[in-house]
Design an enzyme around this catalytic site. Structure first.
Site, PDB file in Angstrom:
ATOM      1  N   SER A 146       0.872  -1.184   0.000  1.00 47.48           N
ATOM      2  CA  SER A 146       0.000   0.000   0.000  1.00 47.48           C
ATOM      3  C   SER A 146       0.902   1.226   0.000  1.00 47.48           C
ATOM      4  O   SER A 146       2.078   1.145   0.364  1.00 47.48           O
ATOM      5  CB  SER A 146      -0.854   0.010   1.278  1.00 47.48           C
ATOM      6  OG  SER A 146      -1.529   1.242   1.444  1.00 47.48           O
ATOM      7  N   TYR A 159      -1.914  -0.809  10.528  1.00 46.72           N
ATOM      8  CA  TYR A 159      -2.043  -1.131   9.098  1.00 46.72           C
ATOM      9  C   TYR A 159      -0.774  -0.679   8.361  1.00 46.72           C
ATOM     10  O   TYR A 159      -0.205  -1.422   7.557  1.00 46.72           O
ATOM     11  CB  TYR A 159      -3.287  -0.435   8.534  1.00 46.72           C
ATOM     12  CG  TYR A 159      -3.547  -0.703   7.071  1.00 46.72           C
ATOM     13  CD1 TYR A 159      -4.181  -1.874   6.660  1.00 46.72           C
ATOM     14  CD2 TYR A 159      -3.163   0.218   6.095  1.00 46.72           C
ATOM     15  CE1 TYR A 159      -4.430  -2.110   5.312  1.00 46.72           C
ATOM     16  CE2 TYR A 159      -3.406  -0.015   4.755  1.00 46.72           C
ATOM     17  CZ  TYR A 159      -4.038  -1.181   4.361  1.00 46.72           C
ATOM     18  OH  TYR A 159      -4.281  -1.413   3.033  1.00 46.72           O
TER      19      TYR A 159
HETATM   20  P1  NAD Z   1     -11.494  -5.889   0.092  1.00 48.69           P
HETATM   21  O1  NAD Z   1     -11.902  -5.863   1.519  1.00 48.69           O
HETATM   22  O2  NAD Z   1     -12.464  -5.538  -0.948  1.00 48.69           O
HETATM   23  O3  NAD Z   1     -10.828  -7.297  -0.282  1.00 48.69           O
HETATM   24  C1  NAD Z   1     -10.004  -8.006   0.609  1.00 48.69           C
HETATM   25  C2  NAD Z   1     -10.379  -9.470   0.511  1.00 48.69           C
HETATM   26  O4  NAD Z   1      -9.548 -10.206   1.425  1.00 48.69           O
HETATM   27  C3  NAD Z   1     -11.836  -9.726   0.930  1.00 48.69           C
HETATM   28  O5  NAD Z   1     -12.502 -10.452  -0.089  1.00 48.69           O
HETATM   29  C4  NAD Z   1     -11.710 -10.516   2.219  1.00 48.69           C
HETATM   30  O6  NAD Z   1     -12.761 -11.456   2.427  1.00 48.69           O
HETATM   31  C5  NAD Z   1     -10.343 -11.177   2.055  1.00 48.69           C
HETATM   32  N1  NAD Z   1      -9.770 -11.588   3.332  1.00 48.69           N
HETATM   33  C6  NAD Z   1      -9.786 -10.926   4.506  1.00 48.69           C
HETATM   34  N2  NAD Z   1      -9.188 -11.647   5.453  1.00 48.69           N
HETATM   35  C7  NAD Z   1      -8.756 -12.799   4.871  1.00 48.69           C
HETATM   36  C8  NAD Z   1      -8.073 -13.952   5.338  1.00 48.69           C
HETATM   37  N3  NAD Z   1      -7.702 -14.087   6.627  1.00 48.69           N
HETATM   38  N4  NAD Z   1      -7.782 -14.933   4.450  1.00 48.69           N
HETATM   39  C9  NAD Z   1      -8.170 -14.835   3.159  1.00 48.69           C
HETATM   40  N5  NAD Z   1      -8.842 -13.784   2.657  1.00 48.69           N
HETATM   41  C10 NAD Z   1      -9.134 -12.766   3.510  1.00 48.69           C
HETATM   42  O7  NAD Z   1     -10.284  -4.897  -0.019  1.00 48.69           O
HETATM   43  P2  NAD Z   1      -9.372  -4.441  -1.245  1.00 48.69           P
HETATM   44  O8  NAD Z   1      -9.365  -2.979  -1.188  1.00 48.69           O
HETATM   45  O9  NAD Z   1      -9.649  -5.157  -2.493  1.00 48.69           O
HETATM   46  O10 NAD Z   1      -7.985  -4.938  -0.617  1.00 48.69           O
HETATM   47  C11 NAD Z   1      -7.108  -5.845  -1.252  1.00 48.69           C
HETATM   48  C12 NAD Z   1      -5.719  -5.548  -0.772  1.00 48.69           C
HETATM   49  O11 NAD Z   1      -5.368  -4.219  -1.181  1.00 48.69           O
HETATM   50  C13 NAD Z   1      -5.537  -5.568   0.750  1.00 48.69           C
HETATM   51  O12 NAD Z   1      -4.298  -6.173   1.058  1.00 48.69           O
HETATM   52  C14 NAD Z   1      -5.521  -4.098   1.115  1.00 48.69           C
HETATM   53  O13 NAD Z   1      -4.826  -3.866   2.313  1.00 48.69           O
HETATM   54  C15 NAD Z   1      -4.832  -3.511  -0.086  1.00 48.69           C
HETATM   55  N6  NAD Z   1      -5.033  -2.073  -0.327  1.00 48.69           N
HETATM   56  C16 NAD Z   1      -6.275  -1.565  -0.540  1.00 48.69           C
HETATM   57  C17 NAD Z   1      -6.404  -0.205  -0.791  1.00 48.69           C
HETATM   58  C18 NAD Z   1      -7.739   0.432  -1.050  1.00 48.69           C
HETATM   59  O14 NAD Z   1      -7.839   1.663  -1.037  1.00 48.69           O
HETATM   60  N7  NAD Z   1      -8.795  -0.318  -1.319  1.00 48.69           N
HETATM   61  C19 NAD Z   1      -5.273   0.619  -0.812  1.00 48.69           C
HETATM   62  C20 NAD Z   1      -4.021   0.056  -0.594  1.00 48.69           C
HETATM   63  C21 NAD Z   1      -3.903  -1.307  -0.358  1.00 48.69           C
END
Ligand code: NAD
Length: 255
Positions: A146, A159
């Site tokens: 991130s 985080y």
């Molecule tokens: P999201 O919540 O839509 O997707 C995350 C997925 O991970 C979900 O489907 C959830 O069920 C799954 N998950 C959670 N805990 C889990 C576990 N213990 N085992 C297996 N699966 C699990 O979020 P997203 O935004 O698509 O996030 C995806 C990645 O991107 C994450 O690592 C998040 O930290 C990172 N991220 C997101 C953003 C943002 O703005 N959305 C920014 C930077 C980084």
């Protein structure tokens, strides 16, 4: 968004594929011809992703996996190899935020959960994916970090620490496995329009406008924009790129 990469016949594993960035990346790989092992802790969500991928003509298996449990991670890698004989690419993307307070008010269980999913989860995936990739003599891995892994993230201390750790794992494993013909990179999204960002926005109605303003491009990102970068990092077009943390952040970290 279109991609020109060809992953025909490649076996690709994605964690956190039930929504957001993971789902968009699964669909981009499906369009590019990959065979997909899609996993998430939420089985119904990842089954929906798999059926969307199949509707595009892709081959996809959905599997319920909690990335904090080593037996489940090991079985996921083993199932990929049982199905397709190898593991060409892995996208270690599952992650959680769940942090709503300053560190002074935070509960220890929040720290344990965030570190468990975001750091130990990636560590376990790397361990089992790399064993297979070393045995077969090549591979490419992308971990989701991130912009919070590159800069301080106020009100997201745990985080932010977890995402700095993902970058540390990425650099160290890239150094360890480069000569084994395995590349390991990280992707560092800015704020991306996913269920996670929607949960952040619910905390305060002013947050969406403030989130957009953080990005010099003037908007938050789309999950397909992260997916395109993941495919590039996994492709031979990035054959000399390893240990790198690639921002997809509309200029967030440029200022
Ligand atoms: P999201 O919540 O839509 O997707 C995350 C997925 O991970 C979900 O489907 C959830 O069920 C799954 N998950 C959670 N805990 C889990 C576990 N213990 N085992 C297996 N699966 C699990 O979020 P997203 O935004 O698509 O996030 C995806 C990645 O991107 C994450 O690592 C998040 O930290 C990172 N991220 C997101 C953003 C943002 O703005 N959305 C920014 C930077 C980084």
């Amino acid at each position: 968004m279109t991609t020109t990469h060809d992953f025909s016949g490649k076996a690709v594993l994605i964690t956190g594929a039930g929504g957001g960035i993971g789902r968009a990346t699964a669909l981009a790989f499906a369009k590019a011809g990959a065979r997909l092992m899609l996993s998430d802790i939420d089985l119904a969500a990842v089954e929906e992703t798999a059926s969307l991928a199949r509707a595009q003509g892709g081959e996809a298996t959905a599997r319920q996996v909690d990335v904090t449990r080593e037996a489940e991670v090991a079985a996921m890698v083993a199932a990929t190899v049982a199905a397709w004989g190898r593991l060409d690419c892995a996208f270690n993307n599952a992650g959680i935020e769940i942090e709503t307070t300053l560190i002074t008010e935070a509960d220890e269980s929040v720290y344990d959960r965030i570190m468990g999913v975001n750091v130990k989860g990636v560590w376990l995936c790397l361990k089992h994916e790399l064993r297979q990739m070393v045995a077969q003599g090549r591979g490419a891995i992308v971990n989701t970090a991130s912009v919070a892994g590159l800069k301080g993230a106020p009100r997201l201390a745990t985080y932010g620490a977890s995402k700095h750790a993902v970058i540390g794992l990425t650099k160290s494993t890239a150094a360890e496995f480069g000569k084994k013909n395995i590349r390991i990179n990280a992707v560092c999204p800015g704020v991306i329009r996913t269920p996670m960002a929607q949960r952040w926005a619910q905390v305060d109605p002013e947050i969406p406008a403030r989130m957009a303003a953080l990005h010099p491009i003037g908007r938050i990102g789309e999950p397909e924009e992260v997916a395109a970068t993941v495919l590039w990092l996994c492709s031979d077009a990035a054959s000399f790129v390893t240990g790198h943390s690639q921002t997809v952040d509309g200029g967030f970290t440029a200022i």
